[in-house]
Write an enzyme that holds these catalytic residues in place. Structure first.
Site, short mmCIF file in Angstrom:
data_model
loop_
_atom_site.label_atom_id
_atom_site.label_comp_id
_atom_site.label_asym_id
_atom_site.label_seq_id
_atom_site.Cartn_x
_atom_site.Cartn_y
_atom_site.Cartn_z
N GLU A 1 2.22 3.89 -4.16
CA GLU A 1 1.65 2.55 -4.43
C GLU A 1 2.64 1.74 -5.28
OE1 GLU A 1 -1.15 1.15 -3.34
OE2 GLU A 1 -2.47 2.79 -2.74
N ASP B 1 -1.18 -0.21 5.06
CA ASP B 1 -1.66 1.16 5.10
C ASP B 1 -1.09 1.89 6.31
OD1 ASP B 1 -3.50 3.35 4.20
OD2 ASP B 1 -4.44 2.93 6.15
N ASP C 1 -4.54 -2.56 -3.06
CA ASP C 1 -5.85 -1.92 -3.12
C ASP C 1 -5.90 -0.84 -4.20
OD1 ASP C 1 -4.44 0.20 -2.00
OD2 ASP C 1 -5.48 0.14 -0.07
N HIS D 1 -8.90 -0.32 3.09
CA HIS D 1 -9.50 0.18 4.33
C HIS D 1 -10.73 -0.63 4.72
CE1 HIS D 1 -6.77 3.50 3.62
NE2 HIS D 1 -7.28 3.61 2.41
N ASP E 1 0.84 -1.19 0.00
CA ASP E 1 0.00 0.00 0.00
C ASP E 1 0.88 1.24 0.00
OD1 ASP E 1 -2.36 1.40 -0.12
OD2 ASP E 1 -2.88 1.16 1.99
N GLY E 2 0.31 2.33 -0.47
CA GLY E 2 0.99 3.62 -0.49
C GLY E 2 0.06 4.70 0.00
#
Length: 194
Positions: free
Chosen positions: A91, A178, A113, A168, A53-54
């Protein structure tokens, strides 16, 4: 002539019979757990799981990335960031750094995501961009070309399957990535204020 007393200044030498040395060499050695080739084959067969994740605070702004690599029972978390970046760059950086962390060519199931990244690979946008000289279908320059090119090189080394997860939500590993990414972005935000 004067001679030193026996033993004075002499370096003692071990008197080991050559046959004894040969016998020691022929003793069976402890078995090696796995050769590099066996380990490589096992990694390709079983695969590596990567979650990534970013995040960016502001777009552009301070940003961070996080990734978790899983092989069997082993789990490794990695993270990093930049002072002025975008969410999409972070990301991509998470994925690139996760693939760079692998020591051998592997089969990788990569969970992200980012619909932008997963769709770019799975819907062949990436191939189309390359064929169009890194232009989108609207004839605009593709953003983050440097990172896309780096990702393509890593995809030549590793067999990567891109899988979309809902961000999320209830995916514990995506949520952890995250948190890693946000923590890194916060470090850069604090450094900018200081």
């Amino acid at each position: 002539s004067l001679r030193p007393a026996a033993g004075a200044g002499d370096i003692p030498r071990a008197s080991v019979d050559c046959r004894e040395r040969r016998a020691r060499r022929s003793l069976p050695r402890a078995p090696v757990s796995r050769s590099r080739a066996q380990m490589n084959a096992r990694m390709k067969e079983n695969g590596i799981l990567v979650f990534s994740d970013g995040a960016a605070k502001g777009n552009p702004g301070p940003g961070g990335w996080g990734a978790i690599l899983i092989y069997g029972d082993a789990k490794k978390e990695i993270s990093g960031g930049e002072s002025n970046t975008t969410n999409n760059r972070m990301e991509l950086s998470a994925i690139i750094n996760a693939l760079k962390a692998l020591k051998y060519p592997c089969a990788v199931k990569l969970y992200s995501d980012s619909a932008y990244i997963v769709d770019a690979v799975n819907k062949s946008w990436l191939n189309a961009w390359q064929n169009n000289g890194w232009l989108t279908s609207e004839k605009k320059e593709v953003k983050n070309i440097d990172l896309w090119q780096e990702l393509l090189e890593l995809m030549k080394v590793h067999d990567v399957e891109f899988l979309k997860v809902k961000g999320h939500s209830d995916n514990e590993l995506n949520n952890r990535c995250d948190a890693l990414a946000r923590a890194e972005a916060e470090k850069f935000k604090v450094n900018l204020v200081s």
